[in-house]
Design a protein around this motif. Structure first.
Motif, PDB file in Angstrom:
ATOM      1  N   GLY A 129      38.709  51.326  41.282  1.00 46.52           N
ATOM      2  CA  GLY A 129      38.675  52.744  40.946  1.00 46.52           C
ATOM      3  C   GLY A 129      37.978  53.560  42.002  1.00 46.52           C
ATOM      4  O   GLY A 129      37.579  53.053  43.045  1.00 46.52           O
ATOM      5  N   GLN A 130      37.847  54.854  41.702  1.00 48.79           N
ATOM      6  CA  GLN A 130      37.150  55.762  42.596  1.00 48.79           C
ATOM      7  C   GLN A 130      36.235  56.650  41.772  1.00 48.79           C
ATOM      8  O   GLN A 130      36.636  57.158  40.714  1.00 48.79           O
ATOM      9  N   VAL A 131      35.017  56.841  42.273  1.00 45.32           N
ATOM     10  CA  VAL A 131      34.058  57.688  41.559  1.00 45.32           C
ATOM     11  C   VAL A 131      34.479  59.149  41.689  1.00 45.32           C
ATOM     12  O   VAL A 131      34.728  59.632  42.783  1.00 45.32           O
ATOM     13  N   VAL A 132      34.594  59.827  40.550  1.00 43.54           N
ATOM     14  CA  VAL A 132      34.938  61.249  40.555  1.00 43.54           C
ATOM     15  C   VAL A 132      33.658  62.076  40.437  1.00 43.54           C
ATOM     16  O   VAL A 132      33.477  63.073  41.112  1.00 43.54           O
ATOM     17  N   LYS A 133      32.754  61.619  39.579  1.00 48.78           N
ATOM     18  CA  LYS A 133      31.537  62.392  39.334  1.00 48.78           C
ATOM     19  C   LYS A 133      30.435  61.468  38.830  1.00 48.78           C
ATOM     20  O   LYS A 133      30.706  60.548  38.046  1.00 48.78           O
ATOM     21  N   VAL A 134      29.210  61.722  39.274  1.00 45.66           N
ATOM     22  CA  VAL A 134      28.054  60.980  38.783  1.00 45.66           C
ATOM     23  C   VAL A 134      27.142  61.960  38.069  1.00 45.66           C
ATOM     24  O   VAL A 134      26.770  62.981  38.625  1.00 45.66           O
ATOM     25  N   ASP A 135      26.811  61.676  36.824  1.00 45.07           N
ATOM     26  CA  ASP A 135      25.917  62.543  36.057  1.00 45.07           C
ATOM     27  C   ASP A 135      24.680  61.738  35.669  1.00 45.07           C
ATOM     28  O   ASP A 135      24.646  61.065  34.642  1.00 45.07           O
ATOM     29  N   THR A 172      32.099  59.411  35.910  1.00 46.30           N
ATOM     30  CA  THR A 172      33.535  59.641  35.750  1.00 46.30           C
ATOM     31  C   THR A 172      34.261  58.824  36.810  1.00 46.30           C
ATOM     32  O   THR A 172      33.941  58.932  37.995  1.00 46.30           O
ATOM     33  N   ILE A 173      35.194  57.999  36.361  1.00 45.42           N
ATOM     34  CA  ILE A 173      35.907  57.107  37.270  1.00 45.42           C
ATOM     35  C   ILE A 173      37.414  57.278  37.098  1.00 45.42           C
ATOM     36  O   ILE A 173      37.921  57.309  35.978  1.00 45.42           O
ATOM     37  N   LYS A 174      38.085  57.392  38.243  1.00 47.44           N
ATOM     38  CA  LYS A 174      39.551  57.381  38.258  1.00 47.44           C
ATOM     39  C   LYS A 174      39.937  55.942  38.544  1.00 47.44           C
ATOM     40  O   LYS A 174      39.484  55.368  39.543  1.00 47.44           O
ATOM     41  N   LYS A 232      34.888  54.481  46.750  1.00 49.47           N
ATOM     42  CA  LYS A 232      35.835  53.519  46.179  1.00 49.47           C
ATOM     43  C   LYS A 232      35.008  52.363  45.611  1.00 49.47           C
ATOM     44  O   LYS A 232      34.102  51.849  46.279  1.00 49.47           O
ATOM     45  N   ILE A 233      35.325  51.974  44.393  1.00 55.01           N
ATOM     46  CA  ILE A 233      34.517  50.942  43.742  1.00 55.01           C
ATOM     47  C   ILE A 233      35.398  49.910  43.019  1.00 55.01           C
ATOM     48  O   ILE A 233      36.582  50.149  42.775  1.00 55.01           O
ATOM     49  N   ASN A 234      34.777  48.807  42.717  1.00 51.52           N
ATOM     50  CA  ASN A 234      35.328  47.859  41.753  1.00 51.52           C
ATOM     51  C   ASN A 234      34.287  47.775  40.650  1.00 51.52           C
ATOM     52  O   ASN A 234      33.091  47.673  40.925  1.00 51.52           O
ATOM     53  N   PHE A 235      34.747  47.834  39.411  1.00 53.13           N
ATOM     54  CA  PHE A 235      33.761  47.855  38.329  1.00 53.13           C
ATOM     55  C   PHE A 235      34.228  47.039  37.135  1.00 53.13           C
ATOM     56  O   PHE A 235      35.393  46.661  37.016  1.00 53.13           O
ATOM     57  N   ASP A 236      33.274  46.786  36.267  1.00 52.82           N
ATOM     58  CA  ASP A 236      33.572  46.093  35.029  1.00 52.82           C
ATOM     59  C   ASP A 236      33.049  46.969  33.894  1.00 52.82           C
ATOM     60  O   ASP A 236      32.044  47.665  34.061  1.00 52.82           O
ATOM     61  N   GLY A 277      30.368  50.649  20.520  1.00 54.92           N
ATOM     62  CA  GLY A 277      31.528  51.521  20.352  1.00 54.92           C
ATOM     63  C   GLY A 277      31.779  52.473  21.502  1.00 54.92           C
ATOM     64  O   GLY A 277      32.710  53.265  21.449  1.00 54.92           O
ATOM     65  N   GLN A 278      30.939  52.400  22.535  1.00 52.76           N
ATOM     66  CA  GLN A 278      31.094  53.315  23.661  1.00 52.76           C
ATOM     67  C   GLN A 278      31.492  52.537  24.911  1.00 52.76           C
ATOM     68  O   GLN A 278      30.878  51.511  25.229  1.00 52.76           O
ATOM     69  N   LEU A 279      32.500  53.006  25.609  1.00 54.20           N
ATOM     70  CA  LEU A 279      32.909  52.333  26.844  1.00 54.20           C
ATOM     71  C   LEU A 279      31.803  52.485  27.877  1.00 54.20           C
ATOM     72  O   LEU A 279      31.390  53.592  28.209  1.00 54.20           O
ATOM     73  N   THR A 280      31.328  51.347  28.346  1.00 54.86           N
ATOM     74  CA  THR A 280      30.153  51.329  29.201  1.00 54.86           C
ATOM     75  C   THR A 280      30.420  50.500  30.442  1.00 54.86           C
ATOM     76  O   THR A 280      30.919  49.367  30.352  1.00 54.86           O
ATOM     77  N   VAL A 281      30.103  51.043  31.591  1.00 55.25           N
ATOM     78  CA  VAL A 281      30.215  50.298  32.837  1.00 55.25           C
ATOM     79  C   VAL A 281      29.060  49.305  32.913  1.00 55.25           C
ATOM     80  O   VAL A 281      27.896  49.678  32.770  1.00 55.25           O
ATOM     81  N   THR A 282      29.402  48.032  33.101  1.00 52.41           N
ATOM     82  CA  THR A 282      28.363  47.003  33.144  1.00 52.41           C
ATOM     83  C   THR A 282      28.114  46.512  34.564  1.00 52.41           C
ATOM     84  O   THR A 282      27.132  45.824  34.820  1.00 52.41           O
ATOM     85  N   LYS A 283      29.018  46.873  35.469  1.00 51.42           N
ATOM     86  CA  LYS A 283      28.870  46.403  36.840  1.00 51.42           C
ATOM     87  C   LYS A 283      29.640  47.311  37.785  1.00 51.42           C
ATOM     88  O   LYS A 283      30.755  47.729  37.452  1.00 51.42           O
ATOM     89  N   ILE A 284      29.034  47.639  38.917  1.00 53.81           N
ATOM     90  CA  ILE A 284      29.747  48.430  39.934  1.00 53.81           C
ATOM     91  C   ILE A 284      29.535  47.781  41.290  1.00 53.81           C
ATOM     92  O   ILE A 284      28.410  47.442  41.656  1.00 53.81           O
ATOM     93  N   GLU A 285      30.605  47.604  42.016  1.00 49.50           N
ATOM     94  CA  GLU A 285      30.514  47.164  43.406  1.00 49.50           C
ATOM     95  C   GLU A 285      31.238  48.180  44.256  1.00 49.50           C
ATOM     96  O   GLU A 285      32.301  48.648  43.889  1.00 49.50           O
ATOM     97  N   LYS A 286      30.674  48.495  45.407  1.00 55.50           N
ATOM     98  CA  LYS A 286      31.400  49.374  46.331  1.00 55.50           C
ATOM     99  C   LYS A 286      32.535  48.580  46.957  1.00 55.50           C
ATOM    100  O   LYS A 286      32.349  47.436  47.394  1.00 55.50           O
ATOM    101  N   ALA A 287      33.712  49.173  47.002  1.00 55.79           N
ATOM    102  CA  ALA A 287      34.847  48.532  47.653  1.00 55.79           C
ATOM    103  C   ALA A 287      34.800  48.827  49.145  1.00 55.79           C
ATOM    104  O   ALA A 287      34.244  49.835  49.560  1.00 55.79           O
TER     105      ALA A 287
END
Ligand SMILES: [Cu+2]
Length: 98
Positions: A29-35, A42-44, A77-81, A87-97
């Motif tokens: 994916g690609q990072v759209v926004k970090v809050d 936000t990830i595309k 650009k990232i790879n994530f899990d 009940g909430q979609l949560t990113v558990t891992k991010i690697e830069k591609a």
């Protein structure tokens, strides 16, 4: 403060080491926004059948560790899990591609 800096450095090192062997289970994916204040990113991203996402989309995820948001910025650009946590979609891992 120094401890925090060390943790960030350690995390950054982990990310770069882990990025070397391509993990096929991760979602590209690609990072759209970090809050940072809301602990959201936000990830595309492309299809992720494991999460019942069968087409490309842009969406907001929570993160399991706020420090993950310090290692990435919009446009990266990232790879994530991700997983459903309480009940909430949560990113558990991010690697830069590469
Ligand atoms: Cu999605």
């Amino acid at each position: 403060m120094q401890t925090i800096a060390r943790v960030i450095l350690a995390l950054t090192l982990c990310v770069s080491v882990a990025a070397a062997p391509a993990q096929s289970s991760l979602i590209g994916g690609q990072v759209v926004k970090v809050d940072q204040s809301a602990n959201k990113i936000t990830i595309k991203h492309g299809p992720a059948p494991r999460l019942n996402m069968n087409e490309s989309m842009t969406m907001v995820y929570a993160v399991s560790d706020p420090n993950m948001l310090k290692a990435v910025k919009a446009g990266d650009k990232i790879n994530f899990d991700a997983d459903r946590v309480n009940g909430q979609l949560t990113v558990t891992k991010i690697e830069k591609a590469k």
